[in-house]
Design a protein around this motif. Sequence first.
Motif, short mmCIF file in Angstrom:
data_model
loop_
_atom_site.label_atom_id
_atom_site.label_comp_id
_atom_site.label_asym_id
_atom_site.label_seq_id
_atom_site.Cartn_x
_atom_site.Cartn_y
_atom_site.Cartn_z
N LYS A 176 0.84 -1.19 0.00
CA LYS A 176 0.00 0.00 0.00
C LYS A 176 0.88 1.25 0.00
O LYS A 176 1.13 1.86 1.03
CB LYS A 176 -0.92 0.00 1.23
CG LYS A 176 -1.80 -1.22 1.35
CD LYS A 176 -2.75 -1.36 0.16
CE LYS A 176 -3.65 -2.57 0.30
NZ LYS A 176 -4.54 -2.73 -0.85
N GLU A 199 -11.05 4.24 -10.70
CA GLU A 199 -11.10 3.10 -9.78
C GLU A 199 -9.82 2.99 -8.96
O GLU A 199 -9.87 2.74 -7.74
CB GLU A 199 -11.34 1.83 -10.58
CG GLU A 199 -11.43 0.57 -9.73
CD GLU A 199 -11.59 -0.69 -10.56
OE1 GLU A 199 -11.52 -1.79 -10.00
OE2 GLU A 199 -11.79 -0.56 -11.79
N GLU A 202 -9.77 5.86 -6.42
CA GLU A 202 -10.74 5.63 -5.35
C GLU A 202 -10.18 4.66 -4.31
O GLU A 202 -10.39 4.81 -3.10
CB GLU A 202 -12.05 5.09 -5.93
CG GLU A 202 -12.85 6.10 -6.75
CD GLU A 202 -13.54 7.15 -5.91
OE1 GLU A 202 -13.45 7.07 -4.67
OE2 GLU A 202 -14.15 8.06 -6.49
N ASN A 203 -9.45 3.64 -4.77
CA ASN A 203 -8.77 2.73 -3.84
C ASN A 203 -7.66 3.45 -3.09
O ASN A 203 -7.37 3.14 -1.93
CB ASN A 203 -8.20 1.54 -4.59
CG ASN A 203 -9.27 0.63 -5.15
OD1 ASN A 203 -10.36 0.52 -4.59
ND2 ASN A 203 -9.00 -0.01 -6.28
#
Length: 507
Positions: A176, A199, A202-203
């Motif tokens: 991450k 997408e 947004e993650n």
Amino acid sequence: MASADEIICNGHVITLPTLEVVKAVPIMAAGTNIDWLLHLYYARRDFIRCRIIIERELRSSLNPEYMYFVKGLIDREEGNNIEALRNLQKALDLNSKNIEIYKEIGKTLFIMGRFNQALDIFREAEELSPRQDHEICHFIGELLHRSAAAANQLAIARKEEAEAKFYFEKAVQAGKKLESFQRLAEILRKEKDYAKAIEVLENCLLLSPENTEVLTEIGVLYLKINDTQNAFDRLSEVIALDRKSPKGLLAYGAILQAISSLRKSIWLSPLNYNALYNLSLVYITAQQYASAFHTLAAAINLRKDSAECYMLLGICLRKLEDTENAFKAFQRSSDIQQQQQQQQDAGRNPLVHLNFALFCYETGRVALATEQFTRFVSSSQDLLLPTEYKFQATKLKSLLKVSTSNILTSTPTGLACDANAKPSDEIDSQLTGSANNNNNNSSSADNMSNKSIDDIYGIYGVKRQTAGTKQELHNTKAQALATAALAAASTMSAAEMPLEVHAVVNA
């Protein structure tokens, strides 16, 4: 007399405590592993004590690898990159299989601008690493991305860009790291894959929910795909978090500029229906429903047969919590749409029936919602519907629990799909009906409407009666509607239905 560190209190000599909080570096026995102590001081960024320990223990230590490693990190923190490379190389000579040393050497070369050497080091680290390391993947992707930007040949640049995208995807899967998400979204934006870029970002917000840079980029990407509502929402969050964000204010102003431009056009031409209609759409997107109501009222005075205006008026009244007048507006829009279809006018907008069906379902008018859904299916034949319409229709069909066989009796193809089917497949099946069925359906619109109502009432246990008083029929129908509303309440709470689908701007 008492000394400077002593005082006399009640006839007794009291020694004052020392004010020194941090103790001196402890002296360890020879051969003792003090890597833990070195790491502790380095984590506290106490580089002075780190150097004292290293200089004192380096010659006598049985394993000086970690000391050279920490010394190299300290040199890099202090800006001495050449000395940092020398110490890290000494650590690597002592243990050539330590992946962390390779990574720190690569980072140092990256800081120094020696990108080709850094790429070679990180590739060696990738070969030695027993698992997929997100830092290694990120830096390889970063270096390939830089190399592609500086490449002279287009073929080489595209190849390196594709490889960089591959490594950023691996970095996102392995760890991450915020920069990995941003770099991957940047590449997807260059490829004009805006939906995938949104997408990814947004993650990315799951890692940093209040990152104004990411929120601004999402808003800009939504504008790229003409999704003004979501763009406005994201950019509103940016303004709420940082009122001085230049890029956020610029994108936010681009949306609001439409309002001022349309207002000026209306001031120049007060009877311009298109300007009024489009301004009402912008007001609804900006959630200024009272202003949208007045604008739509002016547009309706100019064109009283516009089903789209009444539909938008119903949306505004629903948002203003005037459900009674909202129902009248939706009903009026549906009636106008039906009249235009019977007269075979060019203006056919199935969105009118879909919005009315959604509103009826939300307010408990389940039978009427099913009727409007049936009309939506009938009027959307031979039309290429946007994905959002299909998605909302699929959800509504599953909530209404419409029987496919009953719909087939009123429409040639119906929605012959399972409730769990994909939205793109849900209504596409009804668009492939035969030409003969379409002609029969268009020639008998009145019979179709009556027959579909009979079928809908049949779903809820009420059939039109040929005999009996109107009051008995009304009571039976009211009882069936109440039962259906209670049955749908649990489903409604499990899957909340949005009220409206965004309308299309009138050209």
